[in-house]
Design a protein around this motif. Structure first.
Motif, short mmCIF file in Angstrom:
data_model
loop_
_atom_site.label_atom_id
_atom_site.label_comp_id
_atom_site.label_asym_id
_atom_site.label_seq_id
_atom_site.Cartn_x
_atom_site.Cartn_y
_atom_site.Cartn_z
N GLU A 202 0.85 -1.19 0.00
CA GLU A 202 0.00 0.00 0.00
C GLU A 202 0.88 1.24 0.00
O GLU A 202 1.93 1.26 0.64
N ARG A 203 0.45 2.28 -0.71
CA ARG A 203 1.24 3.51 -0.76
C ARG A 203 0.61 4.67 0.02
O ARG A 203 1.29 5.66 0.32
N ASP A 204 -0.67 4.56 0.36
CA ASP A 204 -1.36 5.63 1.08
C ASP A 204 -1.07 5.54 2.57
O ASP A 204 -1.43 4.56 3.23
N GLU A 205 -0.40 6.55 3.12
CA GLU A 205 0.04 6.50 4.52
C GLU A 205 -1.13 6.41 5.50
O GLU A 205 -1.03 5.71 6.52
N LYS A 206 -2.23 7.10 5.22
CA LYS A 206 -3.39 7.04 6.12
C LYS A 206 -3.99 5.64 6.12
O LYS A 206 -4.38 5.13 7.17
N ARG B 267 -2.75 -1.08 9.91
CA ARG B 267 -1.93 -1.60 11.00
C ARG B 267 -2.75 -1.70 12.29
O ARG B 267 -2.63 -2.69 13.03
N ILE C 257 -2.37 2.88 5.45
CA ILE C 257 -1.40 2.01 6.13
C ILE C 257 -1.57 2.09 7.63
O ILE C 257 -1.58 1.07 8.32
N CYS C 258 -1.72 3.30 8.14
CA CYS C 258 -1.89 3.49 9.58
C CYS C 258 -3.14 2.79 10.08
O CYS C 258 -3.11 2.08 11.10
N GLU D 78 5.29 -0.69 2.42
CA GLU D 78 4.91 0.65 1.98
C GLU D 78 5.55 0.95 0.63
O GLU D 78 6.77 0.88 0.48
#
Length: 226
Positions: A85-89, A95, A91-92, A111
């Motif tokens: 996944e490349r979208d940080e939000k 997790r 990913i958070c 990432e």
């Protein structure tokens, strides 16, 4: 004529997620238009994993971790799922969901952009099953990357290959950007059909699913059928 969306909703009514967190994820995805697999497609994928005994799995397109979690549940102990996944939000949030179910040892988030070179996913090959559920306009490119990472009998599963049924009537799609995307998906479906090294079936499950099974080994993984 049977309405594709209505039929998908009918099938989804006979599926049920394993726990409350997954049901909350489904509701959140529906409310916020977060792209996750439709329940009937996800249920079939879980069955496919159990039928084949897939343990080493790669997913392209994590979103909030919904598919990764359900694949981990289906695969059981000793499964290793790598998801990109490349979208940080996203990913958070993924997790948090994965850790809430204590699946962090089974699911590894990488990432990055699935269309780019990612050494982590190549080192973990070969995979028993790869799920392509990201960057629909790049499906053909993603398949080419994945083809070398599955061994004989391994599978590449692609979601959303019917794209709300629009592939059946592309000319009726008047918005130019959407029309181009639908054409790309239709081209991808024809591309899958022509692969010599893979046998593909198309299933009217969820938003359409293609299951491509590698039928032989060889350096050239994506040659067209004559």
């Amino acid at each position: 004529m049977i309405d594709f969306k209505a039929l998908s909703a009918y099938a989804a009514a006979f599926t049920q997620s394993e726990n409350d967190l997954l049901r909350r994820m489904e509701q959140r995805a529906s409310d916020l238009y977060i792209p996750i697999m439709q329940p009937s497609a996800m249920a079939f994928l879980q069955q496919l994993i159990q039928w084949t005994g897939a343990r080493q799995i790669l997913e392209l397109g994590t979103a909030i971790g919904y598919s990764s979690i359900r694949m981990a549940i289906a695969a059981g102990q000793d499964a290793q799922i790598i998801t990109v996944e490349r979208d940080e939000k996203m990913i958070c949030e993924a997790r948090q969901n994965i850790e809430a179910l204590h699946l962090q040892n089974a699911i590894q988030i990488v990432e990055g952009d699935a269309t780019m070179h990612l050494p982590e996913i190549e080192k973990a090959a070969p995979y028993d099953l790869i799920l392509i559920d990201a960057a629909k306009a790049q499906y053909e490119h993603l398949f080419m990357k994945c083809a070398a990472m599955v061994g004989k009998g391994g599978m590449i599963v692609t979601d959303n290959v019917f794209f709300h049924g629009l592939v059946c009537n592309i000319d009726a799609v008047k918005k130019k950007q959407l029309n181009r995307l639908v054409k790309k998906i239709d081209d991808y479906n024809h591309f899958l059909f022509k692969q010599k090294k893979f046998d593909t079936i198309f299933l009217t499950i969820g938003d359409g699913m293609a299951v491509s099974t590698k039928n032989s080994d060889g350096e050239e993984c994506c040659l067209e059928k004559k």
